[in-house]
Enzyme design. Structure first.
Site, mmCIF file in Angstrom:
data_model
loop_
_atom_site.group_PDB
_atom_site.id
_atom_site.type_symbol
_atom_site.label_atom_id
_atom_site.label_comp_id
_atom_site.label_asym_id
_atom_site.label_seq_id
_atom_site.Cartn_x
_atom_site.Cartn_y
_atom_site.Cartn_z
ATOM 1 C CB CYS A 96 -0.927 0.016 1.204
ATOM 2 S SG CYS A 96 -2.104 -1.348 1.224
ATOM 3 C CG HIS A 345 -6.104 2.080 -0.282
ATOM 4 N ND1 HIS A 345 -4.931 2.645 -0.750
ATOM 5 C CD2 HIS A 345 -5.723 1.001 0.480
ATOM 6 C CE1 HIS A 345 -3.907 1.947 -0.301
ATOM 7 N NE2 HIS A 345 -4.366 0.949 0.445
ATOM 8 C CB CYS A 375 -0.606 0.194 7.713
ATOM 9 S SG CYS A 375 -2.261 0.273 6.994
ATOM 10 N N GLY A 377 0.847 -3.999 3.553
ATOM 11 C CA GLY A 377 0.743 -5.441 3.682
ATOM 12 C C GLY A 377 2.098 -6.082 3.957
#
Length: 389
Positions: A96, A345, A375, A377
């Site tokens: 991300c 997103h 954050c 993955g």
């Protein structure tokens, strides 16, 4: 012989409107992801008034790098717009945070003296390259995680990580739904009042011109969210309303050394103060913004109270609440124009989108310092601190 580091400045930042990542209802359903990314390249050059020949390299974050997003989409999008072949290009993946890391790597290349002008960008077309498509790729070509990996880490989905954080910290569902309602209201207010217009590059589609984000739901309420059922865990708290939206979009940030900007006669709009990425627990995997922010503060000697606005990606509501609780930051300073629960997103582009929105927020509100943190993955976190000039 090593060279001293150089100041890195932001000359421009643009994004497409964020569309729903849906094959029938998404506004970009008939567009290729390279169309979106290429449009931001052209848009950010035009915004800054820079000759494309000055660009040394383009970096693009992209998570689902298969099919329409394979074979170095950073390069493909650049070339399809007829831009100079001499510029190098790389596509990168830190999940991300990919778009943000593209800006971070671009900053490092300039600070070290390797390049003078770099575009850090990102793209994701989840309507074409979504989670279902990746599942099919895994079925056809193999799982990216080996038995040895699973023996080391009991990795599950990101949403389960969000559930673990909520349970561990005793977060009530009401407290999380308040964040989601605020996100939609802030995004709707910003959109309706034209605050996104300077950062958005309109997109021509077969159905017409897209100028606004597609996912904002102004009528989102506590009552509506309370009616939703948990999606990922039967007795959990995470619903669709407390999750980021599956989306399509692209964004680009134009960077240069301070000296090069002066030579080109261009006005720097911000300075990259610091950038970092960190690792964290790969099971909960979503707490990375906390240590990433701490590292930035420790290295710069700044306090969280010194930072005017914080853009933290709303992958799931517990990510935002955990960060805000740890740093004691009031809601007004966090995602003042909405976040991913309202705006969407598009995985690889969100980091560059957040930086784009942050830059314009600082300018519009006459503020100085802003932080983007995300954050990612696999248990990663990214953070970038900028100073408006």
């Amino acid at each position: 012989m090593s060279q001293p580091t150089r100041d890195v400045v932001v000359l421009g930042a643009v994004r497409t409107p964020v569309g729903r990542g849906h094959r029938q209802k998404g506004v970009y359903r008939d567009l290729h992801p390279a169309d979106l990314l290429g449009l931001t390249y052209v848009g950010v050059l035009e915004q800054a008034g820079l000759d494309p020949a000055a660009v040394d390299m383009v970096l693009a974050g992209c998570v689902q790098q298969f099919g329409t997003q394979s074979f170095d989409i950073a390069r493909n999008a650049w070339l399809q717009e007829g831009l100079p072949i001499e510029a190098s290009a790389t596509t990168l993946d830190i999940q991300c945070g990919s778009g943000q890391q593209a800006v971070g790597f671009g900053t490092a290349l300039i600070a070290s003296g390797i390049h003078d002008v770099v575009i850090g960008s990102g793209v994701e077309h989840m309507g074409l390259n979504g989670f279902g498509a990746s599942d099919q790729v895994f079925a056809d070509h193999g799982n990216p995680w080996t038995p040895k990996f699973y023996a080391q880490h009991d990795v599950r989905g990101q949403a389960i990580g969000a559930e673990l954080i909520a349970a561990e910290r005793g977060m009530s569902r009401d407290s999380l739904e308040e964040i989601a309602v605020r996100s939609h209201r802030n995004a709707a207010r910003a959109s309706d009042s034209g605050l996104f217009e300077r950062e958005i590059v309109p997109v021509q589609t077969p159905q017409g011109v897209v100028e606004k984000d597609q996912g904002i739901r102004p009528d989102t309420s506590m009552e509506a969210l309370a009616a939703l059922r948990p999606v990922f865990k039967e007795d959990g708290v995470i619903t669709a309303g407390l999750s980021s939206q599956v989306s399509d979009g692209a964004a680009a940030v134009l960077l240069s050394s301070a000296e090069k900007a002066q030579q080109l006669g261009l006005r720097p709009r911000a300075r990259i103060v610091d950038h970092t990425s960190v690792g964290c627990d790969p099971v909960k995997m979503l707490e990375g913004p906390i240590p990433a922010t701490r590292r930035i503060l420790d290295r710069t000697g700044m306090k969280i109270s010194d930072i005017d606005f914080i853009e933290i990606n709303e992958a799931f509501a517990p990510v935002v609440k955990a960060w805000a609780d740890d740093f004691g930051v009031e809601p007004e300073r966090i995602n003042p124009r909405g976040g991913a629960m309202a705006l969407g997103h598009p995985l690889g582009s969100t980091g560059a989108r957040l930086l784009t929105t942050l830059l314009h927020e600082l300018e519009d509100e006459d503020k100085e310092f802003g932080l983007v943190t995300m954050c990612c993955g696999g248990g990663l976190g990214t953070a970038t601190l900028i100073q408006r000039l």
